[in-house]
Design an enzyme around this catalytic site. Structure first.
Site, PDB file in Angstrom:
ATOM      1  N   VAL A   1       2.316   6.433   4.327  1.00  7.89           N
ATOM      2  CA  VAL A   1       1.769   6.441   5.699  1.00  7.89           C
ATOM      3  C   VAL A   1       0.574   5.215   5.365  1.00  7.89           C
ATOM      4  O   VAL A   1       0.031   4.994   4.516  1.00  7.89           O
ATOM      5  CB  VAL A   1       0.769   7.960   5.729  1.00  7.89           C
TER       6      VAL A   1
ATOM      7  N   PHE B   1       0.879  -1.282  -0.205  1.00  8.47           N
ATOM      8  CA  PHE B   1       0.072  -0.018   0.058  1.00  8.47           C
ATOM      9  C   PHE B   1       0.834   1.156  -0.042  1.00  8.47           C
ATOM     10  O   PHE B   1       0.300   2.274  -0.369  1.00  8.47           O
ATOM     11  CB  PHE B   1      -1.098   0.050   1.257  1.00  8.47           C
TER      12      PHE B   1
ATOM     13  N   GLY C   1       1.415   3.559  -3.319  1.00  5.19           N
ATOM     14  CA  GLY C   1       0.269   4.611  -3.583  1.00  5.19           C
ATOM     15  C   GLY C   1      -0.049   5.444  -2.353  1.00  5.19           C
ATOM     16  O   GLY C   1      -0.757   6.563  -2.803  1.00  5.19           O
ATOM     17  N   HIS C   2       0.274   5.463  -1.179  1.00  9.16           N
ATOM     18  CA  HIS C   2      -0.188   6.056  -0.023  1.00  9.16           C
ATOM     19  C   HIS C   2       0.899   6.466   0.889  1.00  9.16           C
ATOM     20  O   HIS C   2       0.834   5.633   1.827  1.00  9.16           O
ATOM     21  CB  HIS C   2      -1.363   4.996   0.796  1.00  9.16           C
ATOM     22  N   PHE C   3       1.288   7.350   0.758  1.00  8.16           N
ATOM     23  CA  PHE C   3       1.610   8.397  -0.446  1.00  8.16           C
ATOM     24  C   PHE C   3       3.032   8.041  -0.979  1.00  8.16           C
ATOM     25  O   PHE C   3       4.013   7.919   0.085  1.00  8.16           O
ATOM     26  CB  PHE C   3       1.396   9.752  -0.074  1.00  8.16           C
TER      27      PHE C   3
END
Length: 142
Positions: A56, A46, A49-51
């Site tokens: 985070v 994750f 893409g986050h971020f």
């Protein structure tokens, strides 16, 4: 204290990679509570893409990890072995801090109400003693 490694956790709850969000259980009491940990690595899928500029852990995944800790407490009861615990609701959820790569996320869920297949867990996630998420999680065993 009752410790569970990853293989023992997988014997209790049905979650698997990439959605199994517990690395080990430090202590638990069937039907009462579970204290588990997630060692957050930069390699988590994750974070791509986050971020990208500021990785985070998504808050909803922290809530899911708390639910998985609660599932260990509920599904380790003899009468619930082999069953699944489903979300029934999320109440009083507060996000109070970020979870970032390198954090050791402590996940504690205590069962505060239980009647038949439905119950409520009081859940707190923390990093280095600082609360990052708290919530009441309603579950249904099916």
């Amino acid at each position: 204290m009752k410790h569970l490694d990853i293989k023992q956790i997988q014997q209790i709850i049905p979650h698997r990679h990439p959605f199994l969000l517990l690395d080990y259980v430090e202590d638990y009491e069937p039907g009462q509570y579970a204290i588990a940990y997630k060692c957050v690595s930069y390699r988590e899928e994750f974070f791509a893409g986050h971020f990208p500029q500021e990785p985070v852990m998504p808050g909803v995944l922290t809530v899911e990890a708390l639910a998985q800790a609660g599932a260990v407490a509920i599904l380790s009861m003899e009468e619930n072995k082999g069953k699944t615990a489903y979300f029934g609701g999320i109440q009083k959820c507060k996000f109070r801090g970020k979870v970032v790569p390198g954090d050791k996320l402590r996940l504690e869920t205590r069962i505060i109400k239980s009647k038949g297949p439905v119950g409520v867990g009081e859940a707190v996630a923390s990093v280095d003693g600082k609360v990052v998420v708290s919530a009441e999680l309603t579950f249904m065993v099916g």
